[in-house]
Structure formats: structure tokens, C-alpha cells
Design a protein around this motif. Sequence first.
Motif, PDB file in Angstrom:
ATOM      1  N   UNK A   1       0.796  -1.340  -0.179  1.00 54.88           N
ATOM      2  CA  UNK A   1      -0.106  -0.046   0.024  1.00 54.88           C
ATOM      3  C   UNK A   1       0.802   1.231  -0.013  1.00 54.88           C
ATOM      4  N   UNK A   2       2.072   1.185  -0.529  1.00 58.38           N
ATOM      5  CA  UNK A   2       2.744   2.399  -0.603  1.00 58.38           C
ATOM      6  C   UNK A   2       2.340   3.178  -1.954  1.00 58.38           C
ATOM      7  N   UNK A   3       2.218   4.561  -1.839  1.00 63.27           N
ATOM      8  CA  UNK A   3       1.816   5.274  -3.213  1.00 63.27           C
ATOM      9  C   UNK A   3       3.301   5.989  -3.641  1.00 63.27           C
ATOM     10  N   UNK A   4       4.157   5.328  -4.735  1.00 64.04           N
ATOM     11  CA  UNK A   4       5.222   5.958  -4.962  1.00 64.04           C
ATOM     12  C   UNK A   4       4.982   6.712  -6.053  1.00 64.04           C
ATOM     13  N   UNK A   5       5.496   8.199  -6.033  1.00 60.88           N
ATOM     14  CA  UNK A   5       5.288   9.014  -7.188  1.00 60.88           C
ATOM     15  C   UNK A   5       6.748   9.037  -7.818  1.00 60.88           C
ATOM     16  N   UNK A   6       7.595   8.918  -7.246  1.00 65.01           N
ATOM     17  CA  UNK A   6       8.963   9.246  -7.736  1.00 65.01           C
ATOM     18  C   UNK A   6      10.149   8.222  -7.293  1.00 65.01           C
ATOM     19  N   UNK A   7      10.987   7.934  -8.055  1.00 63.63           N
ATOM     20  CA  UNK A   7      12.061   7.094  -7.485  1.00 63.63           C
ATOM     21  C   UNK A   7      13.411   7.151  -8.139  1.00 63.63           C
ATOM     22  N   UNK A   8      14.563   7.376  -7.756  1.00 61.45           N
ATOM     23  CA  UNK A   8      15.555   7.498  -8.495  1.00 61.45           C
ATOM     24  C   UNK A   8      17.080   6.870  -7.490  1.00 61.45           C
ATOM     25  N   UNK A   9      17.794   6.378  -8.238  1.00 60.78           N
ATOM     26  CA  UNK A   9      18.866   5.874  -7.404  1.00 60.78           C
ATOM     27  C   UNK A   9      20.161   5.231  -8.287  1.00 60.78           C
ATOM     28  N   UNK A  10      20.969   4.769  -7.537  1.00 56.37           N
ATOM     29  CA  UNK A  10      22.197   3.808  -8.234  1.00 56.37           C
ATOM     30  C   UNK A  10      22.322   2.496  -7.639  1.00 56.37           C
ATOM     31  N   UNK A  11      22.601   1.536  -8.690  1.00 54.76           N
ATOM     32  CA  UNK A  11      22.615   0.219  -8.226  1.00 54.76           C
ATOM     33  C   UNK A  11      23.878  -0.396  -8.321  1.00 54.76           C
ATOM     34  N   UNK A  12      24.339  -1.308  -7.631  1.00 53.45           N
ATOM     35  CA  UNK A  12      25.442  -2.036  -7.847  1.00 53.45           C
ATOM     36  C   UNK A  12      24.881  -3.487  -8.129  1.00 53.45           C
ATOM     37  N   UNK A  13      24.908  -3.905  -9.428  1.00 52.89           N
ATOM     38  CA  UNK A  13      24.570  -5.082  -9.890  1.00 52.89           C
ATOM     39  C   UNK A  13      25.482  -6.220 -10.038  1.00 52.89           C
ATOM     40  N   UNK A  14      25.092  -7.428  -9.617  1.00 53.72           N
ATOM     41  CA  UNK A  14      25.831  -8.702  -9.682  1.00 53.72           C
ATOM     42  C   UNK A  14      26.551  -8.897 -11.207  1.00 53.72           C
ATOM     43  N   UNK A  15      27.625  -9.343 -11.445  1.00 55.07           N
ATOM     44  CA  UNK A  15      28.353  -9.919 -12.721  1.00 55.07           C
ATOM     45  C   UNK A  15      28.346  -8.685 -13.743  1.00 55.07           C
ATOM     46  N   UNK A  16      28.451  -7.479 -13.111  1.00 55.22           N
ATOM     47  CA  UNK A  16      28.620  -6.169 -13.786  1.00 55.22           C
ATOM     48  C   UNK A  16      29.359  -5.090 -13.321  1.00 55.22           C
ATOM     49  N   UNK A  17      30.396  -4.636 -14.026  1.00 51.88           N
ATOM     50  CA  UNK A  17      31.403  -3.680 -13.482  1.00 51.88           C
ATOM     51  C   UNK A  17      30.756  -2.207 -13.771  1.00 51.88           C
ATOM     52  N   UNK A  18      29.580  -2.305 -14.070  1.00 53.10           N
ATOM     53  CA  UNK A  18      28.701  -0.715 -14.323  1.00 53.10           C
ATOM     54  C   UNK A  18      27.889  -0.503 -13.310  1.00 53.10           C
ATOM     55  N   UNK A  19      27.831   1.056 -12.876  1.00 56.89           N
ATOM     56  CA  UNK A  19      27.132   1.388 -12.199  1.00 56.89           C
ATOM     57  C   UNK A  19      25.731   1.792 -12.984  1.00 56.89           C
ATOM     58  N   UNK A  20      24.504   0.973 -12.332  1.00 58.98           N
ATOM     59  CA  UNK A  20      23.258   1.312 -12.857  1.00 58.98           C
ATOM     60  C   UNK A  20      22.318   2.205 -12.329  1.00 58.98           C
ATOM     61  N   UNK A  21      21.479   2.969 -13.272  1.00 53.77           N
ATOM     62  CA  UNK A  21      20.721   3.861 -12.562  1.00 53.77           C
ATOM     63  C   UNK A  21      19.280   3.286 -12.451  1.00 53.77           C
ATOM     64  N   UNK A  22      18.746   3.901 -11.626  1.00 53.83           N
ATOM     65  CA  UNK A  22      17.053   3.400 -11.690  1.00 53.83           C
ATOM     66  C   UNK A  22      16.193   4.777 -11.836  1.00 53.83           C
ATOM     67  N   UNK A  23      15.426   4.890 -12.401  1.00 48.43           N
ATOM     68  CA  UNK A  23      14.454   6.102 -12.513  1.00 48.43           C
ATOM     69  C   UNK A  23      12.982   5.581 -12.535  1.00 48.43           C
ATOM     70  N   UNK A  24      12.035   6.176 -11.649  1.00 45.76           N
ATOM     71  CA  UNK A  24      10.750   5.740 -11.998  1.00 45.76           C
ATOM     72  C   UNK A  24       9.981   6.964 -11.872  1.00 45.76           C
TER      73      UNK A  24
END
Length: 502
Positions: free
Chosen positions: A432-455
Amino acid sequence: MNKKKVHEIEHQLGEENEMIKAAIDELKNLQKVKEASTALKVWQPAIVHGRQREIVENCSVPVDSRINVLEMEIKLCRQQIFGFLKSRRDENGRLEAVKEKLSKKKRFETVEGKGGFPSKEKPQTNTKMEEEDEGPPLAVEINETLDSQSFNQSLQKHENLDELPPVGVTVITGYLGAGKSTLVNYILNGKHGKRIAVILNEFGEEIGVERAMINEGEGGAVVEEWVELANGCICCTVKHSLVQALEQLVQRKERLDHILLETTGLANPAPLASILWLDDQLEAAVKLDSIITVVDAKNLRFQLKTHQDSSTFPEAFLQIAFADVVILNKVDLVSKNVLEELEREIHSINSLANIINSVRCQVDMSIVLNCNAYDASHAAHLEQLLEENKSLTTKDLHDSGVRTMCVCDSQQLDLDKVRLWLEEILWDKKYDMDIYRCKGVLNVVNSDELHTVQAVREIYEIVPARKWKKEENKTNKIVFIGRSLNEDILIECLRGCASTTC
Ligand SMILES: Nc1nc2c(ncn2[C@@H]2O[C@H](COP(=O)(O)OP(=O)(O)OP(=O)(O)O)[C@@H](O)[C@H]2O)c(=O)[nH]1
């Protein structure tokens, strides 16, 4: 074209449905096996016992793990189906809009044939290219004529249109009278030399008024196009017209540097982001540059409080919650103390937003054009924002319940799990969370790249941005803006996305 796309989507839907059916059948069988194996431990008449043993022995797969996998598969299928249904709805909507436009065009030709077309409404098409262009359904004015040489050059460039970088779209939103048109005027008259198209969305009677009130740039921006969208708010009824308007504008991409989209004062900006993100054809041609919210320093408190006691949620809140930049305008009308309070109030709704104080929206152009707020290449800026938000406490609760929350964890993440989690909270509204916006940086397994998340609302995107730097602390940081956010659940879920293989 649209029909073909609808067929493709229907075909994919059919395939997905078949897969889900097969998975459900298998799941049912496995559940029978599971029940039978449980029942084996209970006293049964010999004949029933024998049958149960047979069912269990015939099943060669490890039941529990297969059930888990199948449940996951079913969930993924459902999400795919959800996505296809949405695309089909959108495609059908566009198909209808095209049909309507066609029928209008036929009517137009008939009227024109009789010489009875009112000159104001007649599009001023001066070149072959423009005649061939499909106009958006409503008022479009083209303020430039091309000579034959530039027309040919334009046509040559036209062939390589796909190679051109996408045109940035700045969404300008803000409550009634906050200063949106003042900002558009200011940008158009600025000395940046950019060729800018403006899309205005006004309600019925106002059509043309806004257009008349905005001065086109003199020695500054070249206003290529004005597109006025009538009959409703962009966030609901004119969505298809907007897509068409954008499509028409990007046909002339080689002559455009930027698009400004001014919404009505009562618009919720979130659906705009989804239009720009979800439309495949548009995605390559235009990109959401930033959402700018103009706020009236004199009236903001009143606007925020207006609906506080009712069940409706004030648009002013949503406009601030979704903003990348908040222009706190009309600061000439309030004292320094009030200004500081307002800044705190805005940050308590959206601590990610960059707040700029202004009089008559006179702000630095670099703040409003080419912000690249959604661009993965600007990961450093995103990281900085997230770093600033790390210290944010969950007690920073605004009256409205809209709050910003940052969750961090250092384990490497499994991208599939992150997607599932986001889809649960953004699409299924789990917890029951009402999420309007989300931004982040992720450390993903088997990847040497920084991933970004936007919603923005239910639309989200995870993309690799760049390689992690050696000196960097590879921490996952995600900021959420919304209502009824539960920090414990968010942290627990983020930890639950950790990869089990590392
Ligand atoms: N005092 C003062 N007035 C301002 C400022 N900025 C804009 N205004 C005035 O505020 C009024 C509304 O400005 P607009 O730019 O039309 O506002 P808007 O957001 O486009 O309005 P709607 O289209 O009705 O939603 C106009 O009379 C502007 O001249 C400011 O910084 N200070």
C-alpha cells in the motif's frame, strides 16, 4: 502501421497467455505432487497410499524449487501481459485518433474545395514537405518558410533523421498563475540561439489566448512551432494528440533543438513522463529532459492547504513531488523568513528537487534547458543528490504524508529481483505504498557498471550508466518520494534483492 503493431502486440499477448496457461497447469500438477507427498506421511487406506506414492515417484523434479520458479514465471508472464495490454490500449487509442484525423481531413478537403475554409484555421503549409506532414489534430502554426535549397538540404538530412540525437523535452508545470508563461517567454527571449518548439495545453476557451500572450524570441530562440492542445488536460484526454504533436515535431528534428511543453495549472505531470518513455517511436526521437515546476511564493502555502481536509490531493503537491527543478517564483512578494520556510516545505515534499528562487522566472538558462535529469550519463549528479538525501530521516514527515526516503545497502543486487520488487510496489501497490518518484544508483551482480534506476509513477527504467570508479564505494542507494512509505519494508525488500550467487 498501427494496425500491424496492434496485431504484433496481440500475437505476443497470445503467446504470453499460452505460456501462463502451461505454467499454471504445471504448477497445479506439482501442487498435487506436493500434497501427495505430504499425505504419504499420514495414515491412509493402502490403495490411496499406493496412488499417492505413484504420483510422487513419477515426478522427477525437485518440487519445492520448481514451484518457486513457476510462481516467479507466472508473475513475469502477468507483468508482460500487463505491459502488452497497456501497449495495445495505447496503440488502439492512436489508431482511433488517426482515423478521426483522417475523417477530419476528408471534411477539410470538402470544405476547402468549396473555398469555404476559414483562413485562421487553415494550416500555412508552404512546402511540399510540410504538405505531406500529418498535422496534429488541433491548431498548428508553422512560422517559417523554406527556400528550395534549404528544403533540399532539409530533405537530405531528413533521411538521416534516426541518426540525430533525441530532442530534449522540458515539461513546465506549476499551479494556476505561478508564472509558467512568464518562464516560457523568458526562455524564448533568452540569448541562447536555440530553435525551440512550444506545445501548449489549455482548456477549451483559453485556446489561442496563451499563444497570444507569449512573445516569440527576438534575436534569441526561433520559435519553430506552436502546438495548442485543446479539450482537456494532457494527463488524461489529450494524450494521443500530444503523441501526434510530438511525432509531427520530430519529423523536423533537424531544425529543432528543444521542445517546451507547458501544461495547464491543474495537470499532474506524471503521465507525461510515461508518454515520453513508453512510446517506442517517440523514445528514439525525443527524450524527457526535466520536469520544471514553477511555484508561486506568495500563494504556495494556501495552494498546499486548500485540499488538506478533503480526500482530493492538491495538484500543487504532485507538481512539486515530481519536479526535478522547482522555480520558487515571485520572491519579490515575500519576506526572507517566509522564503526559507517555503524552501523547507518544498524540500520536505521533494528533497531531490533543485530549488531556484526567482523574480519573473529569470533564471540561468542552463538550469532549464538541457538538464538531462533522466540521463544515465549524468549519474554523478544523481549520486550527489542521493548522497545528500542519505542523511534524510524518516521523521521528516510532511502534513500531507508525502515524504522522501532514502534506502541504502551495499550488497550486489540481482537485477531480475530488483525489477520484480519495483513492479510489486509500483504496479501492484504491494504494501500500500503510493510511490510518485524514485531515483537511485545500483550495484548489480556480474557487472562492473553503475546502474541507475528512475521511476515516475508506475513507469520505471534501469540502465547501465558507466563503469564504477576504483575509489567509489559501491553502495546501492534509492530515494523514494511518495505517500505511506514504509522504511522498514523498503530496506528489507532492497536487501531481499541481493544476489545469492556472490
Ligand atoms: N510580482 C510578481 N509577479 C509575477 C512574477 N512572475 C509572474 N508574475 C505575474 O503573475 C501573473 C501570472 O503569470 P503567468 O506567467 O501568466 O502564470 P501561468 O502559470 O502561466 O498562469 P496560468 O496559465 O493561468 O496557469 C502575471 O500577471 C505575471 O506578470 C514575479 O516574479 N513577481
